[in-house]
Design a protein around this motif. Structure first.
Motif, short mmCIF file in Angstrom:
data_model
loop_
_atom_site.label_atom_id
_atom_site.label_comp_id
_atom_site.label_asym_id
_atom_site.label_seq_id
_atom_site.Cartn_x
_atom_site.Cartn_y
_atom_site.Cartn_z
N GLY A 261 -68.65 31.52 59.67
CA GLY A 261 -68.00 32.48 60.00
C GLY A 261 -68.26 33.35 58.62
O GLY A 261 -67.79 33.12 57.49
N CYS A 262 -68.68 34.63 58.94
CA CYS A 262 -68.96 35.39 57.68
C CYS A 262 -68.49 36.85 57.65
O CYS A 262 -69.04 37.91 57.65
N GLY A 263 -67.06 36.79 58.17
CA GLY A 263 -66.30 37.95 57.90
C GLY A 263 -66.18 38.01 56.50
O GLY A 263 -66.62 37.48 55.75
N GLY A 264 -64.97 38.99 56.31
CA GLY A 264 -64.35 39.11 54.81
C GLY A 264 -64.20 37.82 54.04
O GLY A 264 -64.69 37.63 52.98
N VAL A 265 -63.39 37.02 54.78
CA VAL A 265 -62.90 35.59 54.21
C VAL A 265 -64.45 34.97 53.92
O VAL A 265 -64.54 34.27 52.78
N GLY A 266 -65.17 34.58 54.93
CA GLY A 266 -66.37 34.00 54.64
C GLY A 266 -67.40 34.55 53.91
O GLY A 266 -67.94 33.64 53.02
N LEU A 267 -67.31 35.84 53.86
CA LEU A 267 -68.42 36.37 52.56
C LEU A 267 -67.68 35.96 51.24
O LEU A 267 -68.65 35.85 50.57
N GLY A 268 -66.56 36.40 51.19
CA GLY A 268 -66.22 36.02 49.93
C GLY A 268 -66.31 34.35 49.39
O GLY A 268 -66.57 34.01 48.36
N ALA A 269 -66.38 33.55 50.48
CA ALA A 269 -67.01 31.99 50.26
C ALA A 269 -68.07 31.99 49.75
O ALA A 269 -68.49 31.38 48.81
N VAL A 270 -68.95 32.65 50.46
CA VAL A 270 -70.28 32.65 50.30
C VAL A 270 -70.69 33.02 48.86
O VAL A 270 -71.32 32.39 47.94
N ALA A 271 -69.97 34.18 48.18
CA ALA A 271 -70.21 34.63 47.18
C ALA A 271 -69.65 33.79 46.01
O ALA A 271 -70.29 33.48 44.93
N GLY B 108 -75.48 36.28 48.60
CA GLY B 108 -75.85 34.93 47.93
C GLY B 108 -76.12 33.86 48.58
O GLY B 108 -76.58 32.47 47.89
N ALA B 109 -76.11 33.74 49.95
CA ALA B 109 -76.51 32.77 50.71
C ALA B 109 -77.89 32.15 50.75
O ALA B 109 -78.77 33.27 50.57
N ASP B 110 -78.10 31.09 50.46
CA ASP B 110 -79.54 30.53 50.48
C ASP B 110 -80.17 30.40 51.86
O ASP B 110 -81.46 30.64 51.71
N CYS B 111 -79.65 29.98 52.71
CA CYS B 111 -79.97 29.83 54.06
C CYS B 111 -79.15 30.56 55.11
O CYS B 111 -78.02 30.50 54.98
N ALA B 112 -79.40 30.83 56.37
CA ALA B 112 -78.61 31.31 57.29
C ALA B 112 -78.83 30.79 58.73
O ALA B 112 -79.99 30.45 59.04
N ILE B 113 -78.08 30.58 59.40
CA ILE B 113 -78.09 29.75 60.71
C ILE B 113 -77.59 30.77 61.85
O ILE B 113 -76.04 31.24 61.66
#
Ligand SMILES: [Zn+2]
Ligand SMILES: [Zn+2]
Length: 334
Positions: free
Chosen positions: A163-173, A199-204
């Protein structure tokens, strides 16, 4: 002053209400911009059991101090921690006030900040050298940062974020800042390309590719060391336990809205650490502010629309009809 009020599920109006009365040590703030996220959409749709009506939404806040104190001068731009902590429950006693049993989040258990003025205790304010658009993204990212802290992520870990909403993006960063290898998982192309910029190295894209196959491919057949679940569906709750490596960690930050059935054998067989993560601590807010001040996050790309408060009811209706049309919506009160 103007405020947005959700009268009942599906019905929001802009209404004139009394300005807030300043009590005790609280400070008066002029609200500049509010970020709306999936939880506001759920409130509007009547899908959040913690929300009663009528309710003013808004918990992602950029504001300017109108009446300051000796530490916080009038004119200072701030963001806000929208949570409360009672100081007496088990969480508060353990110095984990983010998970206070009696927490009241702005816009959820109490009226939020989608109004021209609000009052807040000074200890809930964070100053930062950031634009109003950046200030109201601090809170969702801080929730993601907290999940990463809960998962004890280090530079040796490969972390998958569902999940790459606001929270997920914060986790990625946050994972990227800690030097971890990061795999972003979502079903929307736009969110995945944003995750890569964060900053994600891979995406699925799990709507196009096999989550299981891809995770094994990216982890030499072992599975991710840590999985952070930021969606909240039974399928993704289960997939986190199924896909994580043996002796891995699973952090749940998404709220499941229905019962989830598990193969609990996997908890034991893999000897998993399974954790919940709720809201964020002051240190999470400060770390996000530092990251944004260093311009390490593509904030502009993350915002899909900025509207004045008058257009917000129509926008909430459009968003309800097509939830994937917008990621981050901002309401400007300037
Ligand atoms: Zn939010
Ligand atoms: Zn408490």
């Amino acid at each position: 002053m103007k405020a947005l009020i959700i009268k009942q599920p599906g019905e929001a109006i802009v209404q004139s209400v009394a300005e807030p009365v300043v009590k005790g040590q609280d400070l008066l703030l002029k609200v500049r911009m509010i970020g709306l996220c999936g939880s506001d959409l759920n409130s509007f749709r009547g899908k959040n059991p913690m929300v009663s009506f009528p309710r003013v939404p808004g918990h992602e806040v950029a504001a300017t101090i109108v009446q300051g104190n000796s530490n916080l001068a009038a004119g200072t731009d701030v963001t806000v921690s929208p949570y409360t902590n009672c100081g007496k429950c088990a969480s508060c006693r353990r110095n984990r006030p983010n998970a206070c049993q009696f927490n009241e989040t702005l816009g959820v258990q109490r009226d939020g900040a989608l109004a021209e003025y609000i009052t807040m205790p000074p200890e809930k304010l964070y100053t930062a050298k950031l634009s109003v658009k950046e200030l109201c993204q601090v809170e969702p990212f801080a929730v993601g940062f907290h999940a990463v802290a809960r998962g004890r992520v280090t530079a040796h870990d490969t972390v998958a974020i569902f999940g790459c909403g606001g929270v997920g993006l914060g986790a990625v960063a946050a994972c990227h800042l800690r030097g971890a290898r990061t795999i972003a998982v979502d079903v929307a192309d736009g969110k995945l390309s944003l995750a890569r910029k964060a900053g994600a190295d891979c995406a699925i894209d799990s709507s196009q590719e096999s989550l299981h196959e891809k995770l094994l491919e990216f982890t030499d057949g072992l599975g991710p060391d840590v999985i952070i679940e930021a969606i909240g569906t039974p399928q993704t709750f289960r997939a986190a336990v199924e896909e994580v490596a043996f002796t891995g960690r699973v952090v749940y930050v998404g709220y499941a809205k229905e019962l989830v059935a598990y193969e609990t054998r996997l908890f034991v067989q893999k000897e998993l650490d399974i954790m919940g993560s709720r809201n964020a601590l002051p240190e999470d807010f400060r770390q996000v502010i530092q990251m944004l001040e260093q311009r390490l996050f593509p904030v502009d790309d993350a915002v899909s629309a900025i509207v004045p408060i008058e257009e917000t009811p129509a926008l909430l209706r459009a968003w309800t009809e097509n939830p994937s049309r917008f990621s981050k919506i901002m309401v400007s009160l300037d």
